[in-house]
Scaffold this active site. Structure first.
Site, PDB file in Angstrom:
ATOM      1  N   ASP A 142      89.110 -38.054  -5.448  1.00  0.00           N
ATOM      2  CA  ASP A 142      87.947 -37.165  -5.426  1.00  0.00           C
ATOM      3  C   ASP A 142      88.392 -35.788  -4.963  1.00  0.00           C
ATOM      4  OD1 ASP A 142      86.422 -39.294  -6.192  1.00  0.00           O
ATOM      5  OD2 ASP A 142      85.003 -39.185  -4.532  1.00  0.00           O
ATOM      6  N   ASP A 159      85.413 -46.421  -3.421  1.00  0.00           N
ATOM      7  CA  ASP A 159      84.679 -45.334  -4.086  1.00  0.00           C
ATOM      8  C   ASP A 159      85.543 -44.794  -5.212  1.00  0.00           C
ATOM      9  OD1 ASP A 159      82.594 -43.641  -4.577  1.00  0.00           O
ATOM     10  OD2 ASP A 159      83.019 -42.269  -2.957  1.00  0.00           O
ATOM     11  N   ARG A 206      85.123 -41.819 -15.783  1.00  0.00           N
ATOM     12  CA  ARG A 206      85.567 -40.680 -14.967  1.00  0.00           C
ATOM     13  C   ARG A 206      87.093 -40.549 -14.949  1.00  0.00           C
ATOM     14  NH1 ARG A 206      81.569 -40.657  -9.618  1.00  0.00           N
ATOM     15  NH2 ARG A 206      79.600 -40.777 -10.784  1.00  0.00           N
ATOM     16  N   ASP A 250      84.265 -42.726   2.854  1.00  0.00           N
ATOM     17  CA  ASP A 250      83.702 -43.464   1.723  1.00  0.00           C
ATOM     18  C   ASP A 250      84.586 -44.577   1.185  1.00  0.00           C
ATOM     19  OD1 ASP A 250      81.431 -41.880   1.769  1.00  0.00           O
ATOM     20  OD2 ASP A 250      82.294 -40.402   0.405  1.00  0.00           O
TER      21      ASP A 250
END
Length: 456
Positions: free
Chosen positions: A265, A261, A317, A237
């Site tokens: 993550d 991205d 985020r 990604d």
């Protein structure tokens, strides 16, 4: 030797049967359950990784949180601060462990004893040999050249990876890191760009002191992930660091920006992770902890986010959480364009001693955001802010109305304390983990002087 007519007949019948079977196999459409050898390989890796995650899971997360807070309190007492003289000042417990020691360059592996929070057991390449990256190229994906970063991270043994000089490493495809590795950029300016760093089904990895930026998506291909295996990888990604089905991971003193991205993550049941002393800028989706509302395996996720600076050009985020237990402590939030921390699917978020400086935009002052969930669902979530500082009228959404909640001396509402214990015990039972007694949150921290504890 002459054959009887019966032998000939049996031979003809057998030949016809084999031919018919072969023809049926050729014309039979492929089923959706067909699994390639690469998929089987990663499925087996994931199963082994789940066992390591269960072992790394802390059945009493509040006790770990309290231990972290006590370490911070000891590091910031007046008596402790009075010991420092000279140009080096390291006052958070992680940096105090190594940063002001004159012999850090000759005793690099001491760093493996310095992690705090849920990733405190991460060993990285401790106990292994030192591997020196001398070649910044990344041309060979199946048989990497010795001296490159890719050659070091795929080895099956523990390695402490350092860099011979400052360099820019432009990855041609995702960099898949094997277990028991430390990427230690201290003493050099190391930039890793071009593609993401992937930690999939591994344990005990430390990434320290590097710059990670401008990671782009790639279509995949044949890539080696260990000394004994390479296979076909699908699209990556373009995250900065992607952590899947992994445990005992520590990311410290990294500077990250402008990836395709997310910057970091964490998904697929990963746990025992600390992100500390790092600097994040110029990005939209900063940290995603739990990728999907259907991934209930993320209930074992336990992550500490501490001593970081969330700086200019960030949008949202920081982090966004699902399911697990997240200790967000002593971070400095100086810019955001939508919100700082968010989540859904009943995460437990304990925010302590963070400083939030809201933007000038009146539509973007949310510190916390519950996404895609009505009040009837999120009213019982455990999101607790304690000892934080909110400047420029940052908006911290309440979980419960004050008149409906009895406040305990330790800062947790009584119902929240019970709920933290219930959730931890439920996850333990589901994963068949040993029982430990839960305790209450202690020692709230202060965000009055973030320069005392930020180490990025």
């Amino acid at each position: 030797m002459a054959r009887s007519p019966l032998h000939v007949l049996l031979y003809v019948l057998a030949t016809v049967a084999v031919a018919a079977s072969a023809e049926t196999a050729v014309h039979k459409p492929p089923t959706t359950t067909n699994v390639t050898s690469d998929e089987e390989y990663w499925a087996k890796r994931a199963e082994v990784a789940r066992a390591y995650s269960r072992a790394a899971y802390v059945a009493d997360p509040v006790a770990e949180l309290n231990r972290f807070n006590r370490d911070v309190q000891r590091a910031t007492t007046r008596r402790s601060l009075a010991r420092y003289r000279g140009p080096c000042l390291a006052t958070n417990p992680i940096d105090r462990c190594w940063r002001c020691r004159s012999d850090w360059a000759s005793d690099r592996q001491r760093l493996a004893t310095c992690a705090r929070g849920f990733g405190h057991s991460a060993l990285g390449g401790a106990g292994g040999r030192t591997y020196v990256v001398t070649d910044p190229s990344d041309d060979e994906l199946i048989i990497p050249k010795k001296g490159t970063l890719r050659y070091g991270v795929i080895q099956d043994r523990a390695l402490w990876i350092v860099f011979a000089r400052s360099m820019v490493i432009k990855l041609s495809q995702e960099l898949i890191v094997n277990s028991n590795k430390t990427i230690d950029g201290r003493g050099a300016q190391v930039h890793i760009t071009g593609a993401q760093i992937t930690l999939q089904g591994v344990k005990h990895v430390i990434i320290h002191g590097v710059h990670i930026h401008h990671s782009a998506p790639h279509s995949g291909g044949m890539i080696r992930d260990s000394k004994h295996h390479y296979g076909h990888r699908t699209r990556s990604d373009g995250d900065g660091i992607s952590i899947l089905s992994s445990s005992n991971i520590w990311i410290d003193h990294v500077s990250m920006w402008s990836c395709a991205d997310g910057l970091i993550d964490v998904v697929s049941g990963s746990t025992a992770i600390t992100v500390s002393n790092s600097h994040f800028t110029k990005h939209d989706h900063v940290m995603l902890f739990g990728a999907s509302n259907s991934e209930t395996q993320d209930a074992v996720m336990q992550i500490t986010v501490a001593f970081n600076h969330f700086g200019k050009g960030l949008v949202q985020r920081m982090p966004r959480c699902r399911f697990g237990f997240f200790h967000v402590v002593n971070n400095d939030y100086t810019h955001w364009r939508m919100y700082a921390m968010g989540g859904n699917r009943d995460p437990t978020i304990i925010s302590q001693g963070n400083r939030f400086i809201a933007p000038d935009d009146g539509n973007a002052k949310e510190v916390t955001k519950r996404e895609y969930a009505p009040y009837s669902e999120y009213k019982d979530w455990v999101w607790k802010s304690q000892g934080g500082r909110h400047d420029e009228r940052g908006l911290l959404q309440r979980i419960r109305r004050p008149e409906r909640a009895q406040v305990r001396p330790d800062g947790l509402h009584s119902g929240q304390a019970r709920q933290v214990c219930r959730k931890a015990h439920a996850v333990r039972r589901h994963a068949r983990m040993p029982r430990r007694q839960a305790v209450l949150i202690q020692l709230p921290l202060t965000a009055s002087h973030p320069s005392l504890w930020l180490g990025y």
